[in-house]
Motif scaffolding. Structure first.
Motif, PDB file in Angstrom:
ATOM      1  N   MET B 119       0.831  -1.209   0.000  1.00  0.00           N
ATOM      2  CA  MET B 119       0.000   0.000   0.000  1.00  0.00           C
ATOM      3  C   MET B 119       0.866   1.260   0.000  1.00  0.00           C
ATOM      4  O   MET B 119       0.600   2.202  -0.749  1.00  0.00           O
ATOM      5  CB  MET B 119      -0.932   0.025   1.225  1.00  0.00           C
ATOM      6  CG  MET B 119      -2.059  -0.978   1.215  1.00  0.00           C
ATOM      7  SD  MET B 119      -2.989  -1.054  -0.319  1.00  0.00           S
ATOM      8  CE  MET B 119      -3.681   0.586  -0.392  1.00  0.00           C
ATOM      9  N   THR B 120       1.909   1.284   0.823  1.00  0.00           N
ATOM     10  CA  THR B 120       2.721   2.500   0.899  1.00  0.00           C
ATOM     11  C   THR B 120       3.514   2.714  -0.396  1.00  0.00           C
ATOM     12  O   THR B 120       3.662   3.851  -0.834  1.00  0.00           O
ATOM     13  CB  THR B 120       3.684   2.466   2.111  1.00  0.00           C
ATOM     14  OG1 THR B 120       4.367   1.224   2.131  1.00  0.00           O
ATOM     15  CG2 THR B 120       2.955   2.651   3.402  1.00  0.00           C
ATOM     16  N   MET B 123       1.055   4.144  -2.903  1.00  0.00           N
ATOM     17  CA  MET B 123       0.711   5.545  -2.600  1.00  0.00           C
ATOM     18  C   MET B 123       1.848   6.480  -2.956  1.00  0.00           C
ATOM     19  O   MET B 123       1.631   7.570  -3.491  1.00  0.00           O
ATOM     20  CB  MET B 123       0.426   5.691  -1.104  1.00  0.00           C
ATOM     21  CG  MET B 123      -0.876   5.079  -0.680  1.00  0.00           C
ATOM     22  SD  MET B 123      -0.852   4.736   1.088  1.00  0.00           S
ATOM     23  CE  MET B 123      -0.498   6.331   1.741  1.00  0.00           C
ATOM     24  N   PHE B 131      -6.196   5.348  -3.198  1.00  0.00           N
ATOM     25  CA  PHE B 131      -6.190   3.920  -2.919  1.00  0.00           C
ATOM     26  C   PHE B 131      -7.038   3.631  -1.697  1.00  0.00           C
ATOM     27  O   PHE B 131      -6.806   4.194  -0.625  1.00  0.00           O
ATOM     28  CB  PHE B 131      -4.760   3.423  -2.674  1.00  0.00           C
ATOM     29  CG  PHE B 131      -3.914   3.406  -3.910  1.00  0.00           C
ATOM     30  CD1 PHE B 131      -4.020   2.359  -4.822  1.00  0.00           C
ATOM     31  CD2 PHE B 131      -3.040   4.442  -4.187  1.00  0.00           C
ATOM     32  CE1 PHE B 131      -3.262   2.348  -5.977  1.00  0.00           C
ATOM     33  CE2 PHE B 131      -2.278   4.437  -5.347  1.00  0.00           C
ATOM     34  CZ  PHE B 131      -2.385   3.380  -6.242  1.00  0.00           C
ATOM     35  N   TYR B 133      -8.395   0.606   0.821  1.00  0.00           N
ATOM     36  CA  TYR B 133      -8.069  -0.770   1.207  1.00  0.00           C
ATOM     37  C   TYR B 133      -8.955  -1.161   2.375  1.00  0.00           C
ATOM     38  O   TYR B 133      -8.970  -0.509   3.409  1.00  0.00           O
ATOM     39  CB  TYR B 133      -6.573  -0.840   1.569  1.00  0.00           C
ATOM     40  CG  TYR B 133      -6.153  -2.090   2.311  1.00  0.00           C
ATOM     41  CD1 TYR B 133      -6.616  -3.340   1.930  1.00  0.00           C
ATOM     42  CD2 TYR B 133      -5.269  -2.015   3.381  1.00  0.00           C
ATOM     43  CE1 TYR B 133      -6.230  -4.480   2.607  1.00  0.00           C
ATOM     44  CE2 TYR B 133      -4.869  -3.147   4.067  1.00  0.00           C
ATOM     45  CZ  TYR B 133      -5.355  -4.387   3.676  1.00  0.00           C
ATOM     46  OH  TYR B 133      -4.970  -5.507   4.348  1.00  0.00           O
ATOM     47  N   SER B 146      -6.089   6.455   1.075  1.00  0.00           N
ATOM     48  CA  SER B 146      -4.917   7.325   0.931  1.00  0.00           C
ATOM     49  C   SER B 146      -5.343   8.788   0.796  1.00  0.00           C
ATOM     50  O   SER B 146      -4.651   9.690   1.258  1.00  0.00           O
ATOM     51  CB  SER B 146      -4.062   6.893  -0.260  1.00  0.00           C
ATOM     52  OG  SER B 146      -4.732   7.088  -1.475  1.00  0.00           O
ATOM     53  N   LYS B 168       2.819   2.626   7.245  1.00  0.00           N
ATOM     54  CA  LYS B 168       2.967   1.164   7.215  1.00  0.00           C
ATOM     55  C   LYS B 168       2.706   0.573   8.600  1.00  0.00           C
ATOM     56  O   LYS B 168       1.995  -0.416   8.755  1.00  0.00           O
ATOM     57  CB  LYS B 168       4.393   0.843   6.753  1.00  0.00           C
ATOM     58  CG  LYS B 168       4.592  -0.562   6.300  1.00  0.00           C
ATOM     59  CD  LYS B 168       5.948  -0.699   5.633  1.00  0.00           C
ATOM     60  CE  LYS B 168       6.365  -2.137   5.600  1.00  0.00           C
ATOM     61  NZ  LYS B 168       7.607  -2.360   4.883  1.00  0.00           N
ATOM     62  N   ILE B 171      -1.060   0.683   9.408  1.00  0.00           N
ATOM     63  CA  ILE B 171      -1.833  -0.384   8.759  1.00  0.00           C
ATOM     64  C   ILE B 171      -1.580  -1.719   9.478  1.00  0.00           C
ATOM     65  O   ILE B 171      -2.523  -2.435   9.824  1.00  0.00           O
ATOM     66  CB  ILE B 171      -1.455  -0.498   7.257  1.00  0.00           C
ATOM     67  CG1 ILE B 171      -1.830   0.780   6.508  1.00  0.00           C
ATOM     68  CG2 ILE B 171      -2.163  -1.697   6.622  1.00  0.00           C
ATOM     69  CD1 ILE B 171      -1.363   0.817   5.058  1.00  0.00           C
TER      70      ILE B 171
END
Lengths: 133, 186
Positions: B119-120, B123, B131, B133, B146, B168, B171
């Motif tokens: 994810m990071t 982004m 994004f 999630y 994001s 990170k 999450i």
């Protein structure tokens, strides 16, 4: 350090860093920055492009090099993945192949910092049929 | 590709190439039902029906759209190995949705892997895309956006390694809370 669980924690941590360190504010002018493009297609990801990209994002920041790290699709060098394209300000892009963490470190220290070429460069002086038209 | 997170990173590239402005990753896992599913959906340009029917064939390729290649066949293979399947829905001008299922406890199901890292990376490399999630388990649900982070922090991009490391961590902490167990560093 306390855990970061919410957006409020994230903001608090960011403010702590801001007051403790001189956080550089990067302008969005890519011409004056080092541009790093990591190939992130199936071939690249399968060969380990993700940790390479994480390494560049973290280390450019840590070594105080103004740069932008982005991703590209497959450049056609699947055999040499992970591949990384580096564009220094005012210079033509150079593509490095077979990049692992050790080589990524060398790229930062030798090429990005000193402009010195190192092993593993993929020649890009070709013309495709598309670019001729 | 050794983890599902890396497969997701690959599938999302299709959505990026399809010029999507919002990409949603939904992951559901249920120990009770021994089931896991992943959906990657976007609002990109979609693809025509004749391409859709051939899209999981690794040897079919179109130069103009570059929407296909090895990514989807590899993920389909992984799903089939773990008692699941892959299906794709696409409407031109509206977007594409890729849906994969697995038997959660199947011995051949790949571990989820470093989804927070994926994810990071997404982004930071594509700050203009929103994004989303969502991760659902038997005990809870975690939702991430994001765009929400950008608005909340008042920033334009994620070009800051400290911030990315913190996101990170955020999450991962939340995933741990809802009982996601097979997060591994890849």
């Amino acid at each position: 350090m306390s855990q970061i669980k919410s957006l409020a924690d994230l903001k608090k941590k960011r403010e702590e860093i801001k007051t403790g360190l001189d956080v550089r504010i990067k302008s969005i002018d890519p011409e004056n920055h080092v541009q790093v493009k990591v190939a992130m297609a199936t071939c690249g990801i399968a060969s380990g492009a993700k940790p390479i990209m994480e390494f560049f994002v973290e280390q450019l920041d840590r070594r105080n090099i103004p740069g932008v790290v982005t991703q590209t699709g497959c450049m056609g060098y699947c055999f040499a993945e992970p591949t990384v394209e580096i564009k220094l300000p005012g210079k033509d892009p150079v593509v490095f192949g077979y990049v692992d963490l050790k080589k990524a470190d060398l790229i930062i220290e030798k090429y990005i910092k000193e402009g010195e070429l190192i092993d593993g460069i993929i020649p890009v002086n070709y013309e495709t049929i598309d670019s001729k038209e | 590709m050794l983890t599902l997170a890396l497969n997701i990173l690959d599938i999302v590239q299709n959505s990026i190439r399809a010029e999507a402005s919002t990409i949603t990753i939904d992951i559901g896992e249920s120990i009770k039902n021994d089931f896991m599913d992943i959906r990657v959906s976007d609002n990109g340009k979609g693809m025509p029906e004749e391409l859709l029917s051939k899209v999981t064939d690794p040897f079919v390729t179109t130069r103009t759209t570059r929407r296909i290649g090895m990514g989807l066949p590899l993920l389909k293979h992984q799903a089939n190995l773990a008692g699941g399947d892959l299906s794709i829905e696409s409407h031109q001008g509206k977007g594409t949705s890729t849906y994969v299922t697995f038997i959660l406890g199947h011995v051949d199901r790949q571990p989820l892997g470093d989804i927070a890292g994926v994810m990071t990376i997404l982004m930071s490399a594509n700050p203009e895309i929103n994004f989303l999630y969502n991760h659902k388990t038997d005990t809870g649900e975690y939702r991430f956006s994001s765009l929400e982070i950008k608005e909340y922090l008042g920033i334009g991009d994620f070009n800051d390694s400290h911030l990315l490391a913190d996101i990170k961590e955020m999450i991962n902490e939340n995933l741990k809370d809802i009982g996601v167990f097979d997060i591994i560093k890849s």
